[in-house]
Design a protein around this motif. Structure first.
Motif, PDB file in Angstrom:
ATOM      1  N   VAL A   5       0.976  -1.417   0.109  1.00 20.64           N
ATOM      2  CA  VAL A   5       0.213   0.207   0.031  1.00 20.64           C
ATOM      3  C   VAL A   5       0.845   0.934  -0.333  1.00 20.64           C
ATOM      4  CG1 VAL A   5      -1.917   1.436   1.212  1.00 20.64           C
ATOM      5  CG2 VAL A   5      -1.325  -1.345   1.422  1.00 20.64           C
ATOM      6  N   GLY A   6       0.521   2.284  -0.256  1.00 22.08           N
ATOM      7  CA  GLY A   6       0.812   3.378  -1.175  1.00 22.08           C
ATOM      8  C   GLY A   6      -0.041   4.409  -0.133  1.00 22.08           C
ATOM      9  N   THR A   7       0.435   5.067   1.056  1.00 17.72           N
ATOM     10  CA  THR A   7      -0.761   5.784   0.834  1.00 17.72           C
ATOM     11  C   THR A   7      -0.236   7.698   2.463  1.00 17.72           C
ATOM     12  OG1 THR A   7      -2.815   5.822   2.466  1.00 17.72           O
ATOM     13  CG2 THR A   7      -0.726   4.916   3.332  1.00 17.72           C
ATOM     14  N   ARG A   8      -0.192   8.129   2.882  1.00 18.38           N
ATOM     15  CA  ARG A   8       0.235   8.943   3.718  1.00 18.38           C
ATOM     16  C   ARG A   8       0.062   8.701   5.230  1.00 18.38           C
ATOM     17  NH1 ARG A   8      -3.217  13.758   0.267  1.00 18.38           N
ATOM     18  NH2 ARG A   8      -2.249  13.944  -1.195  1.00 18.38           N
ATOM     19  N   PRO A   9       0.686   9.468   5.693  1.00 20.22           N
ATOM     20  CA  PRO A   9       1.181   9.561   7.299  1.00 20.22           C
ATOM     21  C   PRO A   9      -0.172   9.073   8.187  1.00 20.22           C
ATOM     22  CG  PRO A   9       2.772  10.698   7.037  1.00 20.22           C
ATOM     23  CD  PRO A   9       1.693  11.164   5.356  1.00 20.22           C
ATOM     24  N   SER A  10      -1.216   9.965   7.602  1.00 21.06           N
ATOM     25  CA  SER A  10      -2.656  10.076   8.478  1.00 21.06           C
ATOM     26  C   SER A  10      -3.255   8.090   8.079  1.00 21.06           C
ATOM     27  CB  SER A  10      -3.921  11.048   7.593  1.00 21.06           C
ATOM     28  OG  SER A  10      -3.677  10.704   6.028  1.00 21.06           O
ATOM     29  N   TRP A  11      -2.666   7.298   7.650  1.00 21.28           N
ATOM     30  CA  TRP A  11      -3.501   6.264   7.711  1.00 21.28           C
ATOM     31  C   TRP A  11      -2.983   5.109   8.597  1.00 21.28           C
ATOM     32  CZ3 TRP A  11      -1.611   1.049   7.542  1.00 21.28           C
ATOM     33  CH2 TRP A  11      -2.495  -0.119   7.328  1.00 21.28           C
ATOM     34  N   PHE A  12      -2.305   5.628   9.142  1.00 18.10           N
ATOM     35  CA  PHE A  12      -1.988   4.998  10.592  1.00 18.10           C
ATOM     36  C   PHE A  12      -3.045   4.483  11.835  1.00 18.10           C
ATOM     37  CE2 PHE A  12       1.909   4.762   8.641  1.00 18.10           C
ATOM     38  CZ  PHE A  12       2.845   3.550   8.076  1.00 18.10           C
ATOM     39  N   THR A  13      -3.516   5.966  11.932  1.00 21.66           N
ATOM     40  CA  THR A  13      -4.199   6.139  12.797  1.00 21.66           C
ATOM     41  C   THR A  13      -5.608   5.745  12.325  1.00 21.66           C
ATOM     42  OG1 THR A  13      -4.470   8.232  12.917  1.00 21.66           O
ATOM     43  CG2 THR A  13      -3.172   7.847  14.772  1.00 21.66           C
ATOM     44  N   ALA A  14      -5.703   6.824  10.909  1.00 23.80           N
ATOM     45  CA  ALA A  14      -7.436   6.393  10.492  1.00 23.80           C
ATOM     46  C   ALA A  14      -7.068   4.145  10.269  1.00 23.80           C
ATOM     47  CB  ALA A  14      -7.430   6.620   8.973  1.00 23.80           C
ATOM     48  N   ALA A  15      -6.918   4.430   9.868  1.00 22.63           N
ATOM     49  CA  ALA A  15      -6.882   2.651   9.823  1.00 22.63           C
ATOM     50  C   ALA A  15      -6.671   2.096  11.027  1.00 22.63           C
ATOM     51  CB  ALA A  15      -6.065   2.118   8.789  1.00 22.63           C
ATOM     52  N   ASN A  16      -6.431   2.390  12.326  1.00 23.99           N
ATOM     53  CA  ASN A  16      -6.304   1.529  13.414  1.00 23.99           C
ATOM     54  C   ASN A  16      -5.272   1.108  12.966  1.00 23.99           C
ATOM     55  OD1 ASN A  16      -6.665   0.968  16.321  1.00 23.99           O
ATOM     56  ND2 ASN A  16      -8.307   0.149  16.111  1.00 23.99           N
ATOM     57  N   SER A  17      -3.578   1.161  12.716  1.00 20.83           N
ATOM     58  CA  SER A  17      -3.310   0.367  12.991  1.00 20.83           C
ATOM     59  C   SER A  17      -1.928   0.935  13.250  1.00 20.83           C
ATOM     60  CB  SER A  17      -2.969  -0.295  10.564  1.00 20.83           C
ATOM     61  OG  SER A  17      -3.108  -0.846  10.666  1.00 20.83           O
ATOM     62  N   PRO A  18      -1.387   0.397  14.215  1.00 25.43           N
ATOM     63  CA  PRO A  18      -0.492   1.291  14.954  1.00 25.43           C
ATOM     64  C   PRO A  18       0.770   0.860  14.754  1.00 25.43           C
ATOM     65  CG  PRO A  18      -1.542   0.323  16.727  1.00 25.43           C
ATOM     66  CD  PRO A  18      -2.329  -0.100  15.135  1.00 25.43           C
ATOM     67  N   VAL A  19       2.133   1.283  14.797  1.00 28.64           N
ATOM     68  CA  VAL A  19       3.329   0.346  14.445  1.00 28.64           C
ATOM     69  C   VAL A  19       4.006  -0.070  15.651  1.00 28.64           C
ATOM     70  CG1 VAL A  19       5.426   1.288  13.842  1.00 28.64           C
ATOM     71  CG2 VAL A  19       3.423   2.351  12.571  1.00 28.64           C
ATOM     72  N   ALA A  20       4.325  -1.250  15.840  1.00 29.56           N
ATOM     73  CA  ALA A  20       4.341  -1.635  16.627  1.00 29.56           C
ATOM     74  C   ALA A  20       6.239  -1.331  17.484  1.00 29.56           C
ATOM     75  CB  ALA A  20       4.016  -3.580  17.009  1.00 29.56           C
ATOM     76  N   ASP A  21       7.224  -1.497  16.295  1.00 29.90           N
ATOM     77  CA  ASP A  21       8.829  -0.857  16.118  1.00 29.90           C
ATOM     78  C   ASP A  21       8.568  -0.508  15.390  1.00 29.90           C
ATOM     79  OD1 ASP A  21       9.357  -3.701  18.114  1.00 29.90           O
ATOM     80  OD2 ASP A  21       9.086  -4.885  16.505  1.00 29.90           O
ATOM     81  N   GLY A  22      10.094   0.356  15.664  1.00 34.25           N
ATOM     82  CA  GLY A  22      10.201   1.359  14.946  1.00 34.25           C
ATOM     83  C   GLY A  22       9.153   2.587  14.975  1.00 34.25           C
ATOM     84  N   ALA A  23       9.284   3.287  13.832  1.00 29.06           N
ATOM     85  CA  ALA A  23       7.868   4.402  13.022  1.00 29.06           C
ATOM     86  C   ALA A  23       7.521   4.219  11.671  1.00 29.06           C
ATOM     87  CB  ALA A  23       9.284   5.590  13.841  1.00 29.06           C
ATOM     88  N   ALA A  24       6.803   5.208  12.208  1.00 29.62           N
ATOM     89  CA  ALA A  24       6.031   4.990  10.564  1.00 29.62           C
ATOM     90  C   ALA A  24       6.968   6.297  10.143  1.00 29.62           C
ATOM     91  CB  ALA A  24       4.542   5.695  11.250  1.00 29.62           C
ATOM     92  N   PHE A  25       6.131   6.244   8.463  1.00 29.30           N
ATOM     93  CA  PHE A  25       7.273   7.588   7.875  1.00 29.30           C
ATOM     94  C   PHE A  25       6.681   8.709   8.124  1.00 29.30           C
ATOM     95  CE2 PHE A  25       4.062   4.739   4.931  1.00 29.30           C
ATOM     96  CZ  PHE A  25       2.922   5.769   4.665  1.00 29.30           C
ATOM     97  N   THR A  26       7.184   9.833   7.613  1.00 27.40           N
ATOM     98  CA  THR A  26       6.500  11.247   8.042  1.00 27.40           C
ATOM     99  C   THR A  26       5.573  11.624   6.821  1.00 27.40           C
ATOM    100  OG1 THR A  26       8.513  12.120   7.566  1.00 27.40           O
ATOM    101  CG2 THR A  26       7.701  11.322   9.805  1.00 27.40           C
ATOM    102  N   ALA A  27       5.312  12.758   6.852  1.00 26.32           N
ATOM    103  CA  ALA A  27       4.944  13.970   5.667  1.00 26.32           C
ATOM    104  C   ALA A  27       5.997  13.821   4.972  1.00 26.32           C
ATOM    105  CB  ALA A  27       4.036  14.953   6.295  1.00 26.32           C
ATOM    106  N   ASP A  28       7.131  14.079   4.972  1.00 29.11           N
ATOM    107  CA  ASP A  28       8.836  14.845   4.388  1.00 29.11           C
ATOM    108  C   ASP A  28       9.078  13.249   3.889  1.00 29.11           C
ATOM    109  OD1 ASP A  28      10.427  16.557   4.086  1.00 29.11           O
ATOM    110  OD2 ASP A  28      11.438  15.318   5.347  1.00 29.11           O
ATOM    111  N   ASP A  29       8.353  12.152   4.871  1.00 28.17           N
ATOM    112  CA  ASP A  29       8.986  10.998   3.377  1.00 28.17           C
ATOM    113  C   ASP A  29       8.641  10.770   2.831  1.00 28.17           C
ATOM    114  OD1 ASP A  29      10.949  10.463   5.452  1.00 28.17           O
ATOM    115  OD2 ASP A  29       9.667   9.295   6.792  1.00 28.17           O
ATOM    116  N   GLU A  30       6.509  11.233   2.758  1.00 25.63           N
ATOM    117  CA  GLU A  30       6.091  11.016   1.737  1.00 25.63           C
ATOM    118  C   GLU A  30       6.462  12.548   0.454  1.00 25.63           C
ATOM    119  OE1 GLU A  30       2.950  10.678  -0.729  1.00 25.63           O
ATOM    120  OE2 GLU A  30       2.803  12.628   0.614  1.00 25.63           O
ATOM    121  N   ALA A  31       6.577  13.624   1.054  1.00 23.70           N
ATOM    122  CA  ALA A  31       6.889  14.329  -0.532  1.00 23.70           C
ATOM    123  C   ALA A  31       7.760  14.434  -0.456  1.00 23.70           C
ATOM    124  CB  ALA A  31       6.881  15.875   1.378  1.00 23.70           C
ATOM    125  N   GLN A  32       9.025  14.104  -0.540  1.00 25.74           N
ATOM    126  CA  GLN A  32      10.369  13.519  -0.900  1.00 25.74           C
ATOM    127  C   GLN A  32      10.391  12.250  -1.558  1.00 25.74           C
ATOM    128  OE1 GLN A  32      12.645  16.126  -0.630  1.00 25.74           O
ATOM    129  NE2 GLN A  32      11.493  17.337   0.258  1.00 25.74           N
TER     130      GLN A  32
END
Lengths: 398, 246
Positions: A118-145
């Motif tokens: 899936v390609g999406t934006r960082p808002s997906w993680f909260t909207a889809a109720n899919s939190p990140v267990a290890d590490g971190a989610a990608f950021t809006a900056d990652d998406e923009a770049q």
């Protein structure tokens, strides 16, 4: 004649024919246990379905394209951005366009076919109720770049990285290298699809490498409040109607809006039907158990009509005789019922056909109540008839 | 030797008792107007062939059946007017019934069987046990108290039944062919018990078709076709002679 005396007589009566008493109790035991356990299984599966759907997020709406032939407009990132309109759609908290595909992910010779890349934006993680267990989610900056980073699901992590921490490793996806930055928390699966067999990357990167810049697969819209989902649905359908008018020659809109709450309701209704069906089957077995008690009490009383005659000849009152037989019947059904409840409580500790049973307290009360009522009624009926007989008729009874 | 109650008032006063089974042309007149009185302390044998109505009479006297006509006073009480509750009380307190088929409650010990009428009378457990054991002792079965009916011989079972009949100290002991199912030795045992009871002042009415049993009674009533055909007193020497002849 005291009550304890009568109870002692009844106990002696129950103990006088142990095998028959045990078999009668077994019938009731099975009936009561079946009712409680089957209702618990139905209830357990209903709760499992509810929790799974709730895991998807009940305050979200999914917009999917209905016409497969792309090119004629369809959902685009522009349409998705239009939904995030504070004037036309004030109830929307976030909008996450999704471009998903299935692809092969490779890490050091190991490869795994990810069904949902899936390609999406960082808002997906909260909207889809899919939190990140290890590490971190990608950021809006990652998406923009269009940074090539990816968050993988539990199944993907297990398949590719056995005994290795996946964070920071590089995997090959569609000929490009992606850096794993996080692992999603495990989710329970709905239906046949493995919800953990997924990977999430920035939308821009996925479009660049995998899907291209055509229409996107779906849009996940998160409402600000779960109670506002219906209002939000109206708002976005107004926006979509404007953006994606129904094409001539087609009666239906080129998109469909799905509501998690609606899905939940449908599924809950299905589960309730399932529970009712199971309960009905169990109720039949309880009824059969009840007929067993009736039969045994009929046989017992008929067989003991002579004994009733003797007791009456010795000066037993009608009520004393009746009470004794009623207590015998109640004891049988009560003991059988109590053992049935115990068996059901024991059985509910195990997983049955993949469902963890959840006891419904009212089913316990109902099953026990019905079994006692059956014992009283069907045990009392023949006893009352026998107790009414003249002693001489009871004594002559063969 | 003298009866406990006043000899002026009969224990049993049967007046023009009738009993009809069935209806219409198929009706059978089992009793066609039987009248008799039994004084306290008497020992009466009722004899008659099969179908003479002696069992029917016995069941009505024992309050196990109801008559079609006539009245019946037991110890001065008109039994015909009593409700079910009071009848239960009469059966319990006034009558001790001994059946031909013993009729002990199965799977219940001898002493528990004897205790049964006392339990229905509301006697406390300890006193009940004491009186039941005393009654069993009176019939010579104190050592068999814990036995179940199927562990006892016919004669012993009948003696338990006699103990059960007399444990409440009833005004009247009724025995319906008590020796009908017994061999001669057990018959002698039972009759000896009855002799003892009568000697102690109990009123006994028994029915039988065996002349040697009838000979032991002080008074012999013969029934024929539901009516009293003869009613005669027997002298005690004859009674003893019959006993000695065995």
């Amino acid at each position: 004649m005291t009550v304890t005396e009568t109870i002692r007589f009844a106990l002696r009566g129950v103990a006088a024919n142990k095998l028959r008493s045990a078999l009668t109790m077994l019938g009731i035991l099975i009936g009561v246990a079946a009712v409680i356990l089957l209702v618990a299984v139905g209830n357990g599966s209903a709760q499992a379905i509810t929790s799974r759907i709730e895991a998807l997020g009940t305050n979200t709406l999914t917009v999917t394209s209905t016409n497969r032939s792309s090119g004629t407009g369809g959902l685009t990132v522009e349409v998705a951005d239009a939904l995030a309109d504070p004037v036309l759609a004030p109830g929307v908290r976030s909008v996450s366009p999704l471009a998903s595909t299935s692809t092969t992910v490779t890490y050091e010779g190991a490869d795994h076919e990810v069904s949902q890349f899936v390609g999406t934006r960082p808002s997906w993680f909260t909207a889809a109720n899919s939190p990140v267990a290890d590490g971190a989610a990608f950021t809006a900056d990652d998406e923009a770049q269009a940074h090539r980073v990816v968050v993988i699901g539990q199944t993907v992590a297990d398949e590719l990285f056995t005994g290795v921490d996946p964070i920071g490793r590089q995997v090959t996806v569609g000929g490009a290298l992606f850096t794993v930055v996080g692992v999603l928390a495990a989710k329970s699966s709905t239906g046949f699809q493995d919800a953990n067999d997924t990977a999430v990357a920035p939308l821009s990167a996925v479009r660049e490498v995998l899907t291209g810049y055509g229409p996107i697969s779906s849009i996940l819209v998160e409402a600000a409040d779960p109670g506002e989902v219906d209002a939000v649905q109206d708002q976005i359908s107004a926006v979509l109607a404007q953006r994606l008018p129904t094409t001539t020659g087609s009666s239906s809109a080129p998109y469909r809006i799905q509501n998690a709450a609606q899905l939940l309701q449908t599924q809950t209704e299905t589960a309730d039907t399932f529970t009712t069906l199971l309960g009905a089957v169990a109720a039949i077995s309880l009824l059969v158990g009840g007929i067993g008690i009736t039969n045994i009490m009929l046989v017992t009383v008929t067989e003991r009509t002579r004994e009733i005659g003797i007791r009456k000849a010795l000066g037993a009152r009608r009520r004393t005789v009746l009470t004794q037989f009623l207590i015998e019947a109640t004891l049988l059904s009560l003991l059988g019922g109590a053992l049935g409840v115990a068996a059901a409580l024991l059985g509910s500790r195990f997983t049955i056909v993949g469902v963890r049973p959840v006891i419904v307290p009212s089913s316990v009360a109902l099953a026990l109540g019905v079994s006692i009522a059956i014992g009283l009624f069907f045990g009392g009926l023949p006893a009352a008839r026998a107790a009414r007989l003249r002693p001489i008729d009871a004594l002559r009874y063969e | 030797m003298q009866p406990r109650t006043s000899p002026r008032r009969p224990v049993l006063d049967v007046r023009a008792l009738t009993k009809v089974y069935g209806e219409g042309p198929a009706a059978v007149h089992a009793l066609g107007g039987v009248s008799l009185t039994v004084d306290a302390g008497d020992y009466v044998a009722i004899m008659g062939s099969s179908g003479s109505g002696k069992s029917t009479l016995m069941n009505i006297i024992g309050c196990l059946d109801v008559p079609s006509g006539g009245s019946y006073l037991l110890d001065g009480v008109d039994v015909g007017r009593l409700a079910d509750r009071q009848l239960a009380l009469v059966r319990n307190r006034l009558i001790g019934f001994v059946f031909q088929a013993f009729n002990l409650i199965p799977r219940t010990s001898a002493v528990a069987n004897v205790e049964l009428p006392l339990a229905y009378a509301g006697v406390r457990a300890a006193q009940r046990r004491r009186r039941a054991l005393a009654a069993l002792d009176a019939v010579g079965l104190a050592d068999r108290a814990g036995h179940f009916p199927n562990q006892l011989s016919g004669g012993q079972q009948q003696r338990v039944a006699v103990a059960r009949a007399l444990v409440t100290e009833p005004a009247l002991v009724l025995a319906d062919e008590p020796t009908g199912n017994l061999d001669s030795r057990s018959t002698e045992d039972i009759l000896a018990v009855f002799d003892q009871l009568n000697a102690a002042g109990r009123t006994i009415v028994l029915i039988t078709h065996e002349p040697e049993v009838g000979d032991r009674a002080r008074r012999l009533i013969r029934l024929l076709d539901g009516r009293v055909r003869s009613d005669e007193r027997q002298d005690l020497t004859g009674r003893h002679a019959a006993g000695a002849a065995r």
